[in-house]
Structure formats: structure tokens, C-alpha cells
Design a protein around this motif. Structure first.
Motif, PDB file in Angstrom:
ATOM      1  N   SER A   1      44.165  36.621  43.648  1.00 42.18           N
ATOM      2  CA  SER A   1      43.798  37.865  42.970  1.00 42.18           C
ATOM      3  C   SER A   1      44.517  39.068  43.545  1.00 42.18           C
ATOM      4  O   SER A   1      44.407  40.168  43.014  1.00 42.18           O
ATOM      5  CB  SER A   1      42.284  38.079  43.073  1.00 42.18           C
ATOM      6  OG  SER A   1      41.876  38.079  44.431  1.00 42.18           O
TER       7      SER A   1
ATOM      8  N   SER B   1      42.342  32.519  37.587  1.00 44.73           N
ATOM      9  CA  SER B   1      42.939  32.927  38.859  1.00 44.73           C
ATOM     10  C   SER B   1      42.012  33.872  39.607  1.00 44.73           C
ATOM     11  O   SER B   1      41.293  34.671  38.983  1.00 44.73           O
ATOM     12  CB  SER B   1      44.295  33.625  38.625  1.00 44.73           C
ATOM     13  OG  SER B   1      45.259  32.718  38.165  1.00 44.73           O
TER      14      SER B   1
ATOM     15  N   PRO C   1      49.341  34.019  38.454  1.00 44.60           N
ATOM     16  CA  PRO C   1      48.791  33.084  37.459  1.00 44.60           C
ATOM     17  C   PRO C   1      49.847  32.167  36.845  1.00 44.60           C
ATOM     18  O   PRO C   1      49.605  30.958  36.691  1.00 44.60           O
ATOM     19  CB  PRO C   1      48.178  34.020  36.413  1.00 44.60           C
ATOM     20  CG  PRO C   1      47.821  35.256  37.183  1.00 44.60           C
ATOM     21  CD  PRO C   1      48.897  35.406  38.201  1.00 44.60           C
TER      22      PRO C   1
ATOM     23  N   ALA D   1      42.570  35.972  34.379  1.00 50.64           N
ATOM     24  CA  ALA D   1      42.874  36.165  35.794  1.00 50.64           C
ATOM     25  C   ALA D   1      42.092  37.338  36.350  1.00 50.64           C
ATOM     26  O   ALA D   1      42.083  38.426  35.761  1.00 50.64           O
ATOM     27  CB  ALA D   1      44.373  36.402  35.988  1.00 50.64           C
TER      28      ALA D   1
ATOM     29  N   SER E   1      42.169  43.133  34.350  1.00 50.98           N
ATOM     30  CA  SER E   1      43.306  42.447  34.968  1.00 50.98           C
ATOM     31  C   SER E   1      44.644  43.091  34.631  1.00 50.98           C
ATOM     32  O   SER E   1      45.643  42.803  35.287  1.00 50.98           O
ATOM     33  CB  SER E   1      43.329  40.985  34.534  1.00 50.98           C
ATOM     34  OG  SER E   1      43.487  40.872  33.132  1.00 50.98           O
TER      35      SER E   1
END
Length: 858
Positions: free
Chosen positions: A317, A73, A111, A242, A208
Motif C-alpha cells: 500500500s 493490494s 498492484p 488497491a 486509491s
């Protein structure tokens, strides 16, 4: 003669452009094997269309390799560079590349929602209020199970899209598959939440989450899992993690409240919010992801040298505005042309080279793995199509896709301000109309109204034509965009107000003609060869939203319909004034037929809601031109004919192979599957901003009452005013009088507007002359009442005004109810029509003020 030539020339030019679009569409279809080789190479890129040929192709070693999907992602094309992402940069040099639309139910995609969309082939929701860490599968008595699957399934069943999560897992139940990472487990889980494939866990990407380590301790986890478990597998799905902005980190699982459908406020905010600047920390995350990919790719090439590898972003994001993601693919199923150089990928769902949707991945995988899967009949996406032409190196492909990404990303936050500017201009027009449309204010007072109105009506078309210029590459893109729009609108208005045009209706003809011709040509002339004028434009569609990628959108349909109705009404009335009602009807019917074909054809406009509105508008126009009484039965027949035509276009599209259908053919499939009511309900709900149905019913009841009262007044007034209306219509007191210029030339009047009006009065009957207020009459020339001023006089004397207002109003009303953009349709139509009507009436007032009283006969 000059006037007649201008009028006939303008109408002939518009009709020629419309007819040319049909010829151009046929030429584009015959040449589609170059940009979209689906027709000539369908046995390779679309095996479902010819199973025998596909099996023969896959018998060799190049066709027996597995399919590998590597997902993550938050990676965009402008995140890539030879320094930051060396492995991805090298990969794209031999890949089919594209921007991918990752939009799901929400404004931005988490995600989990992205991986579920891969599973369902339909837009999904992750049932949370914020993006959460995807949980790893749990061991149960029945095997591996996805935690919280029941909540995910309920949320998607209640969603307007009613996505069937687990569809991919059900369809590949007999396929030897492997899931690496929690996102991959979501994609391959079956509809009951059970993961029947092998599974290997992978830790989140550093940066993340709150507690993720700064160093990537799991750099080789996916690569090691592939090395150990991928041999002999037919399908491997890998979740590398991600990329997340520091202010949008993934939340712990189960820490947020259930998500709701995107509200009107969220959509409005998204239309004004610019894309956030990429924080410095994100570069480190992307570099860590690239390192994971490099290690994995090394193992893929060692274990599965003939594999077809898809590398794609599945989510955003950040949580501010949707963005286009990264996509690249290599392998025998992509390299169908034998080229190993970089090229662009498309699908029948977008019809744009270098642009695909996340929902295209499920039908692509099923086409490759199980061409006979019944799920292919129900998917909303289409299988991928690789161009046979190389675009050059990977750097060239990246530059092209970054350019498209920047254009779409830059234009979106400017959509809201542009709408406000146009509404402000129309608001000024509405205020000026009663203030300036008075006989005693003089020509100078109305000149600004005419000029400003013509310029305002030119703004919508200018916002499309400006995309012929690379404004997004300017140092200040917003200045380049709006400066270009102002310049183009000024040029259009200047042409419409050019002094050599003898006809005071020239602004209406020029602006509406240019608007209609621009959209008609754009629909057929740019498909597949690059972004059309409407895509990534202020009044068109933004690709990252995933609404529409070709044809006519609801907003541009409104512009197209209004412009065609205005210019057609003008042409028809010209022939009526010349005593040729049959030719007038032929003009209306010819333009109507071409416009309905252009708007409703699945290969051109692909607009289901457009043909009914167009048929209603043009039929009403024909009835008014021919002076046929309007009854309820005729109104119902018109509406029925419109919907019948739309269903006919949709059924024709349904007869095409599933992977080649547009949304029109898929709607027929939904009806056959029993899901048509949900589609209609969702569209209607969007039209009314998701208001409760009780409120919608109340609003519809109010509209019905108003229409009924207006109809009764119309019926009662029709008998009393028939003789007066017939006298006004049979006279030449309109701008479009055929003999106006001839008479004006005879008397030597140099004023263009007064030439027409004087010529008209010179040919009026004594009864008409005595019934028409003259400028010498004190009650007309000194009137400061809008109701007794130029507008009401124009309504009485100008069939063009009456007929176009009725036809346009009916078209926009029908378009409002049957299109899912709601108020956007009448708003855009009004922005084009109201200023042109105001300019028409103002020029009419100038003609009356400049014309001396006609002699009255006893």
C-alpha cells in the motif's frame, strides 16, 4: 587434568550437537505429517503426485466446484478487526490463513506487478517508475488485449528473473474462466497479451487514485458480475482494487518513466526505513474493500456453494518498505482434513506454517486445475499445504499472524543500525590491536582488548538467541531487542572469560562453539513448528523480502563456517600437540562431513554455495594440520570437489517431485532448460552490487595478481622457514600444549595464562629456547613495534592462529564469489573471527609477559 577435560568436553559437546542435528532432522521428517501433511495427504493437496487418487477425490460434489481467486493490494493482518472488516473477519474463522510475501522485483510491489506475478509464477516488474492504475483491456480485431503488453513483456524479459508473463493464461487456454477487474485481466492474459476469457470491468477503490470518488459507487460491481457470468466457470479471478496511502496514490496510466532494477541505495534505505504509520484515511479504504468483499462472497456462496475461494493481497500500500500481506482460503481443496475451524497454511517453498509466497499461487492453481501441466516443472513456488490441526478461532489465527507480521516489520529497520554497531566495534578492535598488542603495555592494557573482543564476537550469536524472547511485544521493541542482545553477549563473554577455565583459548572455544551449535540446532529443530531463530532476525532473513525462509542464509552461513573452523582447528591442534596427527585428521574430517551435510542437504541447510566454501576451508585446515605442502593442483582439486558436492546435493533435490523441490533442485531444472547461465549471472551480479562486468573483471584481475604474488612469496619462503616452522610447531609453545597444565601444576604457578606458557617453555628444547624471544630480552619486552610484537610472535609460535586464519580466509573468499550476498559473507565472518583472534594473541602476550625467562643451556 582440568584443562584436558575442558578441552575434550568442549569438542565432544560440539560434535554431539552436530550429530544430534542429523538425528533430529530424521525425526522431524518422520513427524512432518502433523505440521505439513503433504506426505500423507498428497493425493489431496498435491494432486500432481497421484493423479488417480486426486480424480477420485474430485468425483464427488465437494470436488467439482470452481476455483475463485479474490485479490487486492495493501491489506495486512493488523488492518483486520471485527468492526472495520466484519466480512473478512468472519471469513477467516473457517479458513486456512497465512501471511503472504508479495515481494517482486522492486523493493515494494505495485498492484500491476503483483497480478503479473500471479500470471508468471515468478517475480515480475510492471515497467514503470511508480505504481500506476492498471488499464482495462481494449477491444481489438483479435479480441480483448492488454494495453502496453509489449512493454511489460520486454521489461520482464530483460529483468534478472526473466519472468514469462502470460504463463497462467496459456496453461488454462482450454478452461472456462472469468476475469473481473483489470488486475484479474493481467493475471489471465496469455503470453501475447490477448485475454481469451470473459471479462467484466470494476472501478478503482475509493481513495486509491486522485480522481476516485469518496463514495464507493462500484460496491456491488464485482458481486453483480459474478452473479451474471460465473455460473459454469472453472476459474474466476476477481480484482477488488488497491488500498493506497495518501502519499502513494496510483498514478494515471503511462504517466511515469520506465522502472529500473532496485539499486543498492534503495536496498540500503529499505534496511533503515521503518514501516510508515497507517493513516486514518486508509481505514476508510479498507472498510470499502471489505464491503465489496462481503457483497461478492454472498454471490459466491449462492452461485458456487462448493467453490474453493482464495482471498489474498498481491501488493503493498506504500513505497517505503516491503510488508507481509493478508491471505486466507476456504473450500474443498483446502479443507482436506474435514475441519471447518481456522488453521494455518504453508508451502514447501517456505516450510513455515502461516507463511507463503505470491509465487506459490500459480503452482497451486495449476495443481488444482491441470495437474499434468508441464509448467509445474518450472515454477519457483510450491502448492499450498493446509495444516490438519486447528489453531482455534479466526481471532486466534489473526493474533498469531499479526504477531509474526509485527516481528518481521519491527526488526527490518533495525538491521542497518545493528550492522553499523558491529562494524564500529570491529573497527575499534582493529584500532586497538596495534596499540594494545605490545609487551611493554602490560596485562592491564590488554585486558580491555580481550574482554571487548570476546564480547564483540558474541554479538552475532546473541542477535539470534534474543529471538527466544518476545522482544517485539515490549512497549519499546528496539530497547528490548538491543538490550537482550547486550545481555546475552555479556553472558557468553563472561562464560568464555570464566576464571576456572585454565585454557587461555577458552573465549575462542566458547564463543565459536555456542555460535555453531546455535545455528546447527536452529536449522533442524524449528522447521514448520514456528519461526526459526534466523527468520525475522537482524542477521538472518526478513520474510517480507522473500529471500530465504529456512536453512542457512549467506550471513548465517558465514557465522557457522567461521565458528566451526575455529573450534575444529583448536581441537585438531590439541591432538597434534599430543602426538596424534591421525586423530587430529579424524576430528577435521568428521566435523567437515557433518557440517557439509548440515549446510548442503536440501532438507536442512539447503545452501548451494556453502559446501564448496566449507570443503575448501576444512581441506586447507587438514592440509595445514598434517603439514602437507599446498600446490596449485591441490587447490584446484579442492575447489572442484566442493562444487561437485553442491551439484550432487542439488541433483538429489531435483529427483524429488517438482512441488517439493528447494531452490537447489530448481537450479538443476534451470540448467536443463538452458537458463542456468542467467541464474549464475544474476547471483554474481548481486555479489558485486550490480557493477558493470568490465569493472568486475578488473577487480578479479587485481585479486588474481595479488594471490599470485602472495603464492610466489609463500613458495620462496617455505623452503627457508621449513626448519624453523617445524621446530615451532613441534614445541609446546602454544596455548594448546597438552602438557602445559601438568607442568604448571608441578611448579605451582597460579596464573592460568602463565601456567600454559611456562609449561610450554619448560618442555622446549635448548635450540627452541634460545630461538624464542624471552621476556627478559630487551628487544622483545620493550618492543613498541606491532611487526616485532606479540602478533608476529604468536603467528610464529601458534599453529592454531596460522591455520585458522588461512582456512577462514579461504572459506570467506570462496563464499564471497559464489554467494549472492557479496560482501556480507566476509563481513560477518570477520566480525566473528577478528575479535577472537585478537583475544587469542592478547592472552598469548599476557602469558609471555607473566612468564620468567627459561634457562638457556649451552
Amino acid at each position: 587434568m582440568v584443562v584436558a577435560r575442558f578441552r575434550h568436553g568442549a569438542l565432544a559437546l560440539l560434535c554431539a550437537l552436530l550429530l544430534w542435528t542429523i538425528h533430529a532432522s530424521a525425526a522431524a521428517a518422520s513427524a512432518s505429517t502433523v505440521t505439513h501433511p503433504a506426505a500423507s495427504a498428497s493425493t489431496v493437496t498435491h494432486p500432481a503426485a497421484n493423479t488417480a487418487a486426486a480424480t477420485t477425490k474430485n468425483d464427488g460434489p465437494s470436488g467439482t466446484g470452481p476455483v475463485v481467486v479474490v485479490g487486492f493490494s495493501g491489506v495486512l493482518w493488523n488492518n483486520l478487526s471485527a468492526e472495520t472488516t466484519p466480512h473478512l473477519w468472519k471469513f477467516i474463522d473457517r479458513a486456512g490463513n497465512a501471511n503472504i510475501v508479495v515481494r517482486t522485483v522492486g523493493e515494494t510491489t505495485c498492484p500491476a506487478a503483483g497480478w503479473l506475478t500471479l500470471s508468471a509464477g515468478q517475480r515480475t516488474t510492471d515497467a514503470t517508475g511508480a505504481c500506476e492504475i492498471i488499464p482495462s483491456p481494449e477491444h481489438t480485431e483479435s479480441g480483448l488485449h492488454i494495453p502496453g503488453w509489449g512493454a511489460l513483456r520486454n521489461a520482464n524479459e530483460q529483468s534478472s528473473y526473466q519472468a514469462e508473463i502470460g504463463l497462467l493464461g496459456d496453461e488454462i487456454a482450454g478452461v472456462d474462466a472469468l476475469a473481473i477487474g483489470p488486475g484479474a485481466a493481467l493475471a489471465l492474459a496469455q503470453s501475447d497479451g490477448v485475454l481469451s476469457t470473459d471479462y467484466v470491468d470494476v472501478d478503482p477503490l475509493p481513495g486509491s487514485t486522485e480522481d476516485a470518488p469518496h463514495q464507493d459507487t462500484a460496491r456491488d460491481a464485482a458481486a453483480d458480475a459474478y452473479k451474471e457470468a460465473a455460473a459454469g466457470k472453472d476459474l474466476i479471478v476477481v480484482d477488488l482494487g488497491a488500498v493506497r496511502y495518501p502519499d502513494a496514490l496510483l498514478e494515471p496510466t503511462g504517466s511515469t518513466q520506465p522502472a529500473e532494477t532496485s539499486s543498492a541505495f534503495e536496498k540500503m534505505r529499505s534496511a533503515f526505513a521503518p514501516a510508515a504509520e497507517v493513516p486514518d484515511d486508509v481505514d476508510a479504504e479498507i472498510a470499502a474493500l471489505d464491503a465489496r468483499f462481503g457483497a461478492l462472497l454472498e454471490q459466491i456462496e449462492a452461485v458456487s456453494p462448493n467453490a474453493t475461494v482464495i482471498v489474498t493481497s498481491v501488493g503493498d500500500s506504500q513505497e517505503i518498505t516491503p510488508q507481509l500481506g493478508f491471505f486466507a482460503a476456504v473450500g474443498p481443496r483446502i479443507d482436506t482434513s474435514g475441519t471447518t475451524q481456522a488453521r494455518l497454511i504453508s508451502s514447501d517453498a517456505t516450510r513455515q506454517l502461516g507463511l507463503i509466497q505470491l509465487t506459490d499461487l500459480l503452482p497451486t492453481l495449476l495443481t488444482w486445475i491441470d495437474p499434468q501441466s508441464p509448467a509445474l516443472e518450472h515454477t519457483v513456488g510450491s502448492a499450498l499445504i493446509a495444516s490438519s490441526d486447528s489453531i482455534g478461532s479466526g481471532a486466534d489465527a489473526a493474533a498469531t499472524l499479526v504477531d509474526d507480521q509485527v516481528r518481521s516489520q519491527t526488526v527490518r529497520p533495525l538491521v542497518g543500525p545493528f550492522y553499523l554497531v558491529m562494524l564500529l566495534c570491529v573497527g575499534i578492535m582493529v584500532i586497538l590491536i596495534p596499540l594494545r598488542l605490545r609487551y611493554d603495555d602490560g596485562v592491564e592494557s590488554r585486558r580491555f582488548l580481550i574482554q571487548f573482543g570476546t564480547w564483540t564476537a558474541s554479538l552475532p550469536a546473541a542477535s539470534l538467541l534474543v529471538n527466544l524472547l518476545p522482544w517485539w511485544r515490549f512497549a519499546n521493541p528496539a530497547l528490548g531487542l538491543f538490550g537482550g542482545i547486550v545481555l546475552i553477549a555479556t553472558i557468553m563473554a563472561g562464560i568464555g572469560l570464566f576464571k576456572l577455565w585454565r585454557d587461555p583459548a577458552a573465549p575462542l572455544v566458547v564463543v565459536s562453539g555456542v555460535t555453531a551449535a546455535t545455528l546447527a540446532i536452529d536449522v533442524v529443530a524449528t522447521g514448520g513448528a514456528g519461526y526459526p531463530l534466523q527468520l525475522a532476525s537482524l542477521l538472518g532473513t526478513q520474510p517480507q523480502v522473500g529471500g530465504r525462509f529456512y536453512g542457512l542464509s549467506n550471513a548465517t552461513f558465514a557465522m557457522f563456517a567461521v565458528s566451526l573452523l575455529l573450534v575444529t582447528a583448536y581441537g585438531a591442534e590439541r591432538h597434534i600437540r599430543r602426538g596424534n596427527p591421525r586423530r587430529a585428521g579424524l576430528v577435521v574430517l568428521s566435523v567437515a562431513a557433518v557440517s557439509v551435510l548440515l549446510d548442503g542437504s536440501p532438507s536442512l541447510g539447503a545452501d548451494f554455495g556453502g559446501p564448496p566454501a566449507l570443503i575448501v576451508g576444512f581441506t586447507l585446515l587438514a592440509i595445514l594440520v598434517w603439514r602437507i605442502p599446498l600446490t596449485w593442483l591441490r587447490v584446484l582439486a579442492i575447489l572442484g570437489a566442493g562444487f561437485a558436492v553442491s551439484l550432487g546435493f542439488s541433483f538429489i533435490d531435483y529427483l524429488r517431485p517438482p512441488e517439493q523441490r528447494s531452490h537447489m533442485g530448481r537450479f538443476i531444472q534451470s540448467l536443463l532448460d538452458g537458463g542456468g547461465f542467467e541464474v549464475i549471472s544474476r547471483k554474481l551480479s548481486q555479489s558485486f552490487f550490480n557493477l558493470p562486468w568490465t569493472v568486475v573483471a578488473f577487480l578479479i584481475a587485481i585479486v588474481a595478481v595479488v594471490v599470485t604474488i602472495a603464492w610466489r612469496v609463500h613458495v620462496q619462503h617455505r623452503g627457508r622457514s621449513a626448519s624453523r616452522a617445524e621446530a615451532a610447531d613441534s614445541s609446546s609453545g602454544s596455548f594448546v600444549a597438552a602438557d602445559a597444565s601438568v607442568h604448571a601444576d608441578a611448579v605451582g604457578d597460579p596464573t592460568p595464562s602463565s601456567r600454559h606458557f611456562q609449561g610450554a617453555q619448560g618442555s622446549a628444547t635448548p635450540q627452541q629456547a634460545s630461538a624464542t624471544p624471552q621476556t627478559g630480552d630487551a628487544d622483545a619486552t620493550t618492543s613498541r613495534s606491532f611487526r616485532t610484537g606479540p602478533f608476529m610472535a604468536a603467528w610464529r609460535d601458534l599453529p592454531l592462529l596460522r591455520e585458522s586464519i588461512v582456512a577462514v580466509g579461504a572459506t570467506l573468499a570462496v563464499g564471497f564469489f559464489i554467494n549472492d550476498s557479496g560482501i556480507v559473507v566476509p563481513t560477518l565472518g570477520a566480525i566473528v573471527a577478528i575479535p577472537l583472534w585478537a583475544a587469542l594473541v592478547a592472552r598469548y602476550a599476557d602469558a609471555r609477559s607473566a612468564t620468567p625467562s627459561a634457562p638457556r643451556k649451552n
